[in-house]
Write an enzyme that holds these catalytic residues in place. Structure first.
Site, PDB file in Angstrom:
ATOM      1  N   ARG A  50       0.863  -1.188   0.000  1.00  0.00           N
ATOM      2  CA  ARG A  50       0.000   0.000   0.000  1.00  0.00           C
ATOM      3  C   ARG A  50       0.899   1.237   0.000  1.00  0.00           C
ATOM      4  NH1 ARG A  50       2.421   2.057   3.723  1.00  0.00           N
ATOM      5  NH2 ARG A  50       0.854   3.698   3.759  1.00  0.00           N
ATOM      6  N   GLY A  51       0.250   2.410  -0.126  1.00  0.00           N
ATOM      7  CA  GLY A  51       1.023   3.642  -0.270  1.00  0.00           C
ATOM      8  C   GLY A  51       1.139   3.944  -1.760  1.00  0.00           C
ATOM      9  N   ALA A  52       0.852   5.205  -2.127  1.00  0.00           N
ATOM     10  CA  ALA A  52       0.699   5.542  -3.549  1.00  0.00           C
ATOM     11  C   ALA A  52       1.892   5.148  -4.441  1.00  0.00           C
ATOM     12  CB  ALA A  52       0.373   7.026  -3.676  1.00  0.00           C
ATOM     13  N   ARG A  95      -7.419  -0.396  -6.815  1.00  0.00           N
ATOM     14  CA  ARG A  95      -7.660   0.693  -5.855  1.00  0.00           C
ATOM     15  C   ARG A  95      -7.826   1.992  -6.652  1.00  0.00           C
ATOM     16  NH1 ARG A  95      -4.198   1.192  -0.499  1.00  0.00           N
ATOM     17  NH2 ARG A  95      -6.138   2.156   0.232  1.00  0.00           N
ATOM     18  N   GLN A 201      -1.948   2.603  10.043  1.00  0.00           N
ATOM     19  CA  GLN A 201      -0.653   2.622   9.339  1.00  0.00           C
ATOM     20  C   GLN A 201       0.397   3.398  10.128  1.00  0.00           C
ATOM     21  OE1 GLN A 201      -3.613   3.174   7.912  1.00  0.00           O
ATOM     22  NE2 GLN A 201      -3.652   2.621   5.754  1.00  0.00           N
ATOM     23  N   ASP A 242      -1.965  10.884  -2.131  1.00  0.00           N
ATOM     24  CA  ASP A 242      -2.387   9.825  -3.063  1.00  0.00           C
ATOM     25  C   ASP A 242      -2.740  10.384  -4.433  1.00  0.00           C
ATOM     26  OD1 ASP A 242      -2.923   8.602  -0.256  1.00  0.00           O
ATOM     27  OD2 ASP A 242      -2.768   6.955  -1.699  1.00  0.00           O
ATOM     28  N   ASN A 252      -5.289  12.420   0.598  1.00  0.00           N
ATOM     29  CA  ASN A 252      -4.385  11.573   1.377  1.00  0.00           C
ATOM     30  C   ASN A 252      -5.238  10.813   2.386  1.00  0.00           C
ATOM     31  OD1 ASN A 252      -1.618  10.713   1.930  1.00  0.00           O
ATOM     32  ND2 ASN A 252      -1.864  11.727   3.900  1.00  0.00           N
ATOM     33  N   LYS A 253      -4.610   9.977   3.157  1.00  0.00           N
ATOM     34  CA  LYS A 253      -5.316   9.120   4.124  1.00  0.00           C
ATOM     35  C   LYS A 253      -6.359   9.887   4.926  1.00  0.00           C
ATOM     36  CE  LYS A 253      -5.116   5.650   4.464  1.00  0.00           C
ATOM     37  NZ  LYS A 253      -6.144   4.898   3.679  1.00  0.00           N
TER      38      LYS A 253
END
Ligand code: MRU
Length: 352
Positions: A50-52, A95, A201, A242, A252-253
Site C-alpha cells: 500500500r502507499g501511492a 484501488r 498505518q 495519493d 491523502n489518508k
C-alpha cells in the site's frame, strides 16, 4: 548527506515481484513473491502492499507479470497487446484513489506498444523498465527529502499522518524521506506519528520503520494533534499524498484534512511531500478525486475483535481531500511548490 534506509518494499527478482507483507507488520516481517497478475491485483486491493508510489511500482510489475503469462498463449503481437491492455485495466481497478497506479501502468503499456521487436523483447523491456522505475522512485524520494529538510526548523516537532515512508514507496519514503534527510542533519528533531485509524498505518508501519532506522518517534492517537500543537510541541506537519489535483487540492489518508485544519488554526506549516507522478493534471480540483470506500470491518474490528455494537452503521472512506489553501507547500523532486499551486504545478510539470 542522505540517511540510507534498509527497507526495500518491492523488488523485481527474476520472474517475480517480491514485496514486504504489510498486513502482518509489526508483529512479523515476511516477504511474499507475487507470481501473476491476479495475485498482484489482490496484493494491492488487500493492502499487502500500500502507499501511492509503492502501488504504482506494484502496478508496473503487475503488467510485466501479465505480459509473461500472455506470451505463453500467443505469438501474435496484436493479440498480445490487446490482452495486455485488458489485464492492465483489471489491475488498475484494484484501488481507485492513488493516481500513481494508473501512472505506472500507463507507462508500461506505452512502452509495450512502442517496442518494434517481438513479444519476447517486449517482456524483457517491461522487466527492465520495472527495475528502472524502482530505482527512480528511491532517487526521487532522496531528492525531495533533501529539499524538504531545508524547511525543517532546528529541533522541530514534526507530525506525520498515516505511513508515507519507505513502506509506502520502494524505499526511503516521501514524508518520512524528508524526516530521514532532516534527521541526518539534525538528530534533535522530534517525530510524532498519528495512529491513523482505521488501519493504523501510523502505529503499525510508521513507528516500525522509523525505529528500524534508529529515528525516535512518539505515537499519538488521531484526536491528540491539536493538544500537542497548542502546547508548542508540534511545529510542522508533513504528510504524503495519493492524488494532487491541478489546483493543489490533495487526497491523502482519511484524517489528513482534520490535521491540516488544526495546523492552520495554530499557524503551523502544513507540507505535502510527493513525487510529481502523484499530480493528476487532468483533474481540476479535489472534488473530482475518486475516494475509495473500504470495508466496514476496518472500523468495527481491531485485530479481528469487534469493538462496537454489532447493529451500528458504518461509513469508511479511505481518504479525504485537503483544500489547497491549507497547504503551505508541496515538496517534490523538483523543489518545493508554493501557492498559487495552479501556476507552480504547471511549471514543475513542464519538461518533466
Ligand atoms: O490506504 P493506504 O495505506 O495505501 O494510504 C496511504 C496514504 O494515504 C499515504 O499517505 C500516501 O499513499 C502517500 S505514500 C508516500
Amino acid at each position: 548527506m542522505v540517511f540510507e534506509s534498509k527497507i526495500k518494499t518491492i523488488e523485481w527478482i527474476g520472474e517475480v515481484s517480491r514485496i514486504i507483507n504489510q498486513t502482518v507488520l509489526p508483529y512479523k516481517f515476511e516477504t511474499v513473491d507475487i507470481k501473476n497478475v491476479e495475485e498482484m491485483y489482490f496484493a494491492i486491493k488487500d493492502m499487502i502492499i500500500r502507499g501511492a508510489p509503492a502501488i504504482g511500482i506494484a502496478g508496473a510489475h503487475g503488467v510485466t507479470l501479465a505480459a509473461i503469462e500472455i506470451a505463453k498463449t500467443t505469438k501474435d503481437k496484436d493479440t498480445f497487446l490487446k490482452e495486455l491492455k485488458k489485464q492492465a485495466d483489471y489491475l488498475n481497478s484494484s484501488r481507485p484513489t492513488a493516481v500513481n497506479l494508473n501512472w505506472a501502468i500507463t507507462k508500461q503499456l506505452e512502452i509495450a506498444q512502442s517496442v518494434k521487436g517481438d513479444i519476447k523483447e517486449i517482456v524483457d523491456i517491461l522487466k527492465e523498465n520495472g527495475k528502472k522505475l524502482e530505482n527512480d522512485d528511491i532517487e526521487i524520494n532522496k531528492r525531495l527529502g533533501e529539499y524538504g529538510a531545508d524547511v525543517v526548523p532546528k529541533g522541530a516537532g514534526i507530525l506525520t499522518h498515516c505511513n508515507a515512508g519507505a513502506l509506502a514507496t520502494v524505499g526511503y519514503g516521501t514524508a518520512l524521506g524528508v524526516i530521514r534527510s532532516a534527521f541526518a542533519k539534525d538528530s534533535s528533531i522530534k517525530v510524532f506519528a498519528d495512529e491513523t485509524r482505521p488501519r493504523q498505518q501510523g502505529a503499525r508501519l510508521t513507528t516500525w520503520e522509523l525505529t528500524q532506522d534508529g529515528i525516535p518517534v512518539t505515537l499519538i492517537t488521531d484526536g491528540m494533534c491539536s493538544y500537542f500543537m497548542s502546547k508548542g510541541m508540534i511545529n510542522m506537519v508533513i504528510t504524503g499524498a495519493d492524488r494532487i489535483a491541478a489546483n493543489g487540492d490533495t487526497a491523502n489518508k482519511i484524517g489528513t484534512y482534520t490535521v491540516a485544519i488544526a495546523a492552520k488554526y495554530h499557524n503551523i506549516p502544513f507540507y505535502i511531500a510527493a513525487p510529481l507522478s502523484t499530480i493528476d493534471i487532468s483533474i481540476k480540483s479535489g472534488s473530482e478525486i475518486p475516494i475509495e470506500e473500504r470495508s466496514s470491518e476496518e472500523v468495527t474490528h481491531i485485530n479481528g475483535n469487534w469493538i462496537c455494537s454489532k447493529d451500528v452503521n458504518i461509513i469508511n472512506p479511505g481518504f479525504d481531500v485537503t483544500p489547497n489553501e491549507l497547504i503551505t507547500g508541496i515538496i517534490t523532486e523538483k523543489g518545493i511548490l508554493k501557492p498559487d499551486f495552479k501556476i507552480s504545478i504547471e511549471k514543475a510539470l513542464k519538461n518533466n
